[in-house]
Design a protein around this motif. Structure first.
Motif, PDB file in Angstrom:
ATOM      1  N   ALA A 177       0.819  -1.208   0.000  1.00 43.49           N
ATOM      2  CA  ALA A 177       0.000   0.000   0.000  1.00 43.49           C
ATOM      3  C   ALA A 177       0.855   1.261   0.000  1.00 43.49           C
ATOM      4  O   ALA A 177       0.555   2.227  -0.708  1.00 43.49           O
ATOM      5  N   LYS A 178       1.942   1.264   0.776  1.00 48.82           N
ATOM      6  CA  LYS A 178       2.775   2.460   0.864  1.00 48.82           C
ATOM      7  C   LYS A 178       3.474   2.737  -0.461  1.00 48.82           C
ATOM      8  O   LYS A 178       3.488   3.881  -0.940  1.00 48.82           O
ATOM      9  N   ARG A 179       4.054   1.703  -1.067  1.00 44.42           N
ATOM     10  CA  ARG A 179       4.755   1.899  -2.351  1.00 44.42           C
ATOM     11  C   ARG A 179       3.809   2.399  -3.425  1.00 44.42           C
ATOM     12  O   ARG A 179       4.113   3.352  -4.155  1.00 44.42           O
ATOM     13  N   THR A 192       6.338  13.468  -2.046  1.00 46.47           N
ATOM     14  CA  THR A 192       6.244  12.383  -1.055  1.00 46.47           C
ATOM     15  C   THR A 192       7.446  12.424  -0.124  1.00 46.47           C
ATOM     16  O   THR A 192       8.180  11.456   0.003  1.00 46.47           O
ATOM     17  N   GLU A 193       7.657  13.556   0.518  1.00 45.05           N
ATOM     18  CA  GLU A 193       8.806  13.681   1.411  1.00 45.05           C
ATOM     19  C   GLU A 193       8.636  12.818   2.657  1.00 45.05           C
ATOM     20  O   GLU A 193       9.593  12.233   3.151  1.00 45.05           O
ATOM     21  N   ALA A 194       7.440  12.745   3.182  1.00 43.24           N
ATOM     22  CA  ALA A 194       7.191  11.933   4.377  1.00 43.24           C
ATOM     23  C   ALA A 194       7.069  10.458   3.995  1.00 43.24           C
ATOM     24  O   ALA A 194       6.737  10.111   2.856  1.00 43.24           O
ATOM     25  N   ASP A 195       7.346   9.579   4.967  1.00 37.40           N
ATOM     26  CA  ASP A 195       7.276   8.145   4.708  1.00 37.40           C
ATOM     27  C   ASP A 195       6.164   7.493   5.530  1.00 37.40           C
ATOM     28  O   ASP A 195       6.069   6.283   5.589  1.00 37.40           O
ATOM     29  N   LEU A 197       2.500   6.303   6.177  1.00 36.02           N
ATOM     30  CA  LEU A 197       1.397   5.904   5.296  1.00 36.02           C
ATOM     31  C   LEU A 197       0.179   6.803   5.483  1.00 36.02           C
ATOM     32  O   LEU A 197      -0.471   7.178   4.499  1.00 36.02           O
ATOM     33  N   ASP A 198      -0.137   7.153   6.704  1.00 35.34           N
ATOM     34  CA  ASP A 198      -1.293   8.007   6.950  1.00 35.34           C
ATOM     35  C   ASP A 198      -1.132   9.356   6.247  1.00 35.34           C
ATOM     36  O   ASP A 198      -2.061   9.842   5.586  1.00 35.34           O
ATOM     37  N   HIS A 199       0.051   9.946   6.382  1.00 31.72           N
ATOM     38  CA  HIS A 199       0.311  11.246   5.741  1.00 31.72           C
ATOM     39  C   HIS A 199       0.235  11.120   4.222  1.00 31.72           C
ATOM     40  O   HIS A 199      -0.361  11.977   3.539  1.00 31.72           O
ATOM     41  N   LEU A 200       0.825  10.052   3.690  1.00 31.38           N
ATOM     42  CA  LEU A 200       0.813   9.845   2.236  1.00 31.38           C
ATOM     43  C   LEU A 200      -0.609   9.680   1.719  1.00 31.38           C
ATOM     44  O   LEU A 200      -0.974  10.239   0.674  1.00 31.38           O
ATOM     45  N   GLN A 201      -1.423   8.932   2.424  1.00 33.56           N
ATOM     46  CA  GLN A 201      -2.777   8.681   1.941  1.00 33.56           C
ATOM     47  C   GLN A 201      -3.654   9.929   2.044  1.00 33.56           C
ATOM     48  O   GLN A 201      -4.554  10.120   1.227  1.00 33.56           O
ATOM     49  N   ARG A 202      -3.393  10.772   3.010  1.00 41.79           N
ATOM     50  CA  ARG A 202      -4.139  12.027   3.092  1.00 41.79           C
ATOM     51  C   ARG A 202      -3.783  12.943   1.917  1.00 41.79           C
ATOM     52  O   ARG A 202      -4.648  13.643   1.382  1.00 41.79           O
ATOM     53  N   ILE A 203      -2.508  12.916   1.529  1.00 36.38           N
ATOM     54  CA  ILE A 203      -2.100  13.690   0.353  1.00 36.38           C
ATOM     55  C   ILE A 203      -2.815  13.177  -0.887  1.00 36.38           C
ATOM     56  O   ILE A 203      -3.370  13.944  -1.684  1.00 36.38           O
ATOM     57  N   LEU A 204      -2.815  11.860  -1.061  1.00 33.09           N
ATOM     58  CA  LEU A 204      -3.453  11.261  -2.233  1.00 33.09           C
ATOM     59  C   LEU A 204      -4.961  11.508  -2.232  1.00 33.09           C
ATOM     60  O   LEU A 204      -5.557  11.788  -3.281  1.00 33.09           O
ATOM     61  N   ALA A 205      -5.575  11.424  -1.062  1.00 34.22           N
ATOM     62  CA  ALA A 205      -7.019  11.665  -0.971  1.00 34.22           C
ATOM     63  C   ALA A 205      -7.363  13.083  -1.409  1.00 34.22           C
ATOM     64  O   ALA A 205      -8.369  13.315  -2.099  1.00 34.22           O
ATOM     65  N   GLY A 206      -6.522  14.044  -1.030  1.00 36.42           N
ATOM     66  CA  GLY A 206      -6.744  15.427  -1.449  1.00 36.42           C
ATOM     67  C   GLY A 206      -6.597  15.606  -2.945  1.00 36.42           C
ATOM     68  O   GLY A 206      -7.368  16.349  -3.582  1.00 36.42           O
ATOM     69  N   PHE A 235      -4.892   0.298   0.453  1.00 33.57           N
ATOM     70  CA  PHE A 235      -4.512   1.078  -0.725  1.00 33.57           C
ATOM     71  C   PHE A 235      -5.687   1.901  -1.242  1.00 33.57           C
ATOM     72  O   PHE A 235      -5.512   3.034  -1.708  1.00 33.57           O
ATOM     73  N   CYS A 236      -6.887   1.341  -1.173  1.00 28.84           N
ATOM     74  CA  CYS A 236      -8.076   2.016  -1.723  1.00 28.84           C
ATOM     75  C   CYS A 236      -8.664   3.075  -0.798  1.00 28.84           C
ATOM     76  O   CYS A 236      -9.570   3.819  -1.211  1.00 28.84           O
ATOM     77  N   ALA A 237      -8.167   3.172   0.430  1.00 29.95           N
ATOM     78  CA  ALA A 237      -8.742   4.114   1.404  1.00 29.95           C
ATOM     79  C   ALA A 237      -8.802   5.554   0.901  1.00 29.95           C
ATOM     80  O   ALA A 237      -9.805   6.244   1.133  1.00 29.95           O
ATOM     81  N   PRO A 238      -7.785   6.082   0.191  1.00 34.71           N
ATOM     82  CA  PRO A 238      -7.842   7.482  -0.264  1.00 34.71           C
ATOM     83  C   PRO A 238      -8.865   7.739  -1.362  1.00 34.71           C
ATOM     84  O   PRO A 238      -9.107   8.892  -1.729  1.00 34.71           O
ATOM     85  N   PHE A 239      -9.465   6.687  -1.913  1.00 40.79           N
ATOM     86  CA  PHE A 239     -10.346   6.858  -3.064  1.00 40.79           C
ATOM     87  C   PHE A 239     -11.822   6.957  -2.666  1.00 40.79           C
ATOM     88  O   PHE A 239     -12.703   6.928  -3.522  1.00 40.79           O
ATOM     89  N   LYS A 240     -12.097   7.057  -1.390  1.00 41.51           N
ATOM     90  CA  LYS A 240     -13.494   7.047  -0.933  1.00 41.51           C
ATOM     91  C   LYS A 240     -14.240   8.337  -1.254  1.00 41.51           C
ATOM     92  O   LYS A 240     -15.463   8.373  -1.187  1.00 41.51           O
TER      93      LYS A 240
END
Length: 447
Positions: A177-179, A192-195, A197-206, A235-240
């Motif tokens: 999911a992270k990759r 994607t400076e942060a590593d 997963l929560d931070h990355l998925q919030r970026i993707l969700a936005g 992996f699909c969480a940001p797509f809601k």
């Protein structure tokens, strides 16, 4: 539990014991060649010889029972050593022309809700979002053309106009999911400076709320099923809350993956239509000029055709193999090979690909085997690998030609199979303009 490895170890131990015993007996018998005066000693040695012969017979019988298991495992290992990995795919077209897939292309574009007109949909303020992105899969056996079809979809003018952005991710057998989240963010122009997963998925969700996306997940394997499907759900969480009209397109050969990820009716991709496949296969074998084909060769060609199951990859593979040696005896040997009769799973590799390896020249087999030792997705430098081939003694001298030049020619010979049965060494161009080769495609895993 598989007892073959146990039998292998036991058999090897018996081999050692057998030869140690034989050596010991040899030295003892050698010592009995001189005349013996004592009859009791001679009788004892005669009995000793009989016991040793019986022991050797018993050991040989045990070896005879163990060797079939040893042979079977070694035979499987011989194929397994050529377990290459698939080079990383991209959305860029790798085939100049796609044979016989126009109808499939139209149907999938329609399933993605892409309008027939070339105009982009107008953006409106506060565009609606959806709870989850619909997932469509292209499913079919290896080498049937799933990735090529997906590339053509991504490059179709209607598709490019409809979606604000197309993200291509080569999943392969490393589903994380992270990759995948990182790659999705990077492909959309995010950082994607942060590593975390929560931070990355919030970026993707936005990001997903701002544009209409087509996300292509190419070459998904059962690795996506790990943790009882929780990895896929993460992996699909940001797509809601993705923008309405966004879609995910998956290519896979696994029905299990389809059952897990698809929210739409999957699109099964079969072999090419018979008439188109015949023309394509003849083009692979005889080239563009098919006006002067030897009747016997054409007859063999037609007999092989049904065995390829409409697979473009198999047609390219065997076509170029046949073209290398246009001899009726050679072609008949391929036609009558027992590998065609092997039982196989629906998703398993075609016998044509194994045959391609079998009939590959020995020096190229060794070079290919060496390249299969590189780690996943490693990019191999042509000059570097040629030097290693020379050092390992894989390169056969040819007059006054430099061994390095011959090694480079081996690379080119393997590259003749680019895009075919295993894309043996997929040639690429580095930043310096030097040719490089990637890992071998996953279709060769079963070879």
């Amino acid at each position: 539990m598989d007892t073959c490895p146990i039998k292998i170890i036991s058999g090897l131990n018996e081999c050692v014991n057998f030869f140690q015993t034989a050596r010991s007996i040899y030295h003892k018998w050698k010592g009995t060649n001189k005349p013996q005066e004592d009859g009791v000693v001679q009788q004892f040695q005669s009995k000793f010889k009989e016991d040793d012969v019986l022991r050797l017979h018993r050991d040989l019988q045990y070896l005879s029972d163990s060797l079939p298991a040893m042979y079977n495992l070694i035979d499987r290992a011989e194929w397994k050593i050529h377990e290459p990995v698939r080079p990383e795919t991209t959305s860029l077209l790798t085939e100049e022309e796609v044979y016989g897939r126009k109808e499939e292309l139209k149907k999938i574009i329609k399933l993605l809700d892409v309008p027939a007109g070339p105009k982009r949909r107008k953006k409106t303020i506060n565009q609606p979002t959806i709870v989850s992105i619909p997932v469509l899969s292209i499913v079919g056996i290896g080498g049937i053309g799933k990735t090529t079809l997906a590339q053509n979809i991504c490059n179709h003018p209607q598709v490019k106009c409809h979606f604000d952005q197309i993200i291509w991710i080569c999943v392969s057998d490393d589903f994380g999911a992270k990759r995948l989240t990182k790659e999705a963010i990077q492909a959309s122009g995010g950082k994607t400076e942060a590593d975390n997963l929560d931070h990355l998925q919030r970026i993707l969700a936005g990001i997903m709320k701002q544009k209409r996306f087509l996300i292509v997940l190419d070459d998904m394997w059962d690795d996506a099923l790990k943790e009882n499907g929780q990895c896929w759900k993460r992996f699909c969480a940001p797509f809601k809350n993705a923008l309405q009209g966004s879609k995910i397109l998956v290519t896979t050969r696994s029905q299990k993956v389809v059952d897990l990820v698809c929210t739409m009716e999957p699109f099964p991709l079969g072999g090419l239509r018979d008439d188109i496949f015949l023309d394509f296969f003849k083009h692979c074998v005889f080239g563009f000029d098919v006006s002067d084909i030897e009747p016997e060769l054409e007859s063999i060609c037609n007999a092989i055709l049904p065995k390829l199951r409409g697979s473009p990859l198999a047609a390219k593979t065997l076509g170029r193999l046949l073209a290398m040696n246009p001899d009726t005896r050679h072609w008949n040997n391929i036609l009558s090979n027992e590998l065609w009769e092997l039982g196989q799973e629906v998703t398993e590799i075609l016998p044509a690909l194994r045959l391609s390896y079998m009939y590959l020249p020995f020096h190229l087999k060794r070079c290919f085997s060496f390249c299969a030792t590189y780690p996943k997705d490693h990019q191999i430098d042509k000059d570097h690998v040629s030097e290693i081939w020379v050092a390992e003694g894989f390169v056969v001298p040819q007059g006054n030609i430099s061994l390095l030049d011959i090694g480079s020619q081996y690379f080119q010979d393997l590259d003749l199979n680019k895009g075919t049965w295993m894309s043996i060494l997929a040639a690429r161009t580095g930043n310096e303009g030097r040719e490089k080769c990637g890992s071998v495609r996953d279709c060769a895993r079963a070879i």
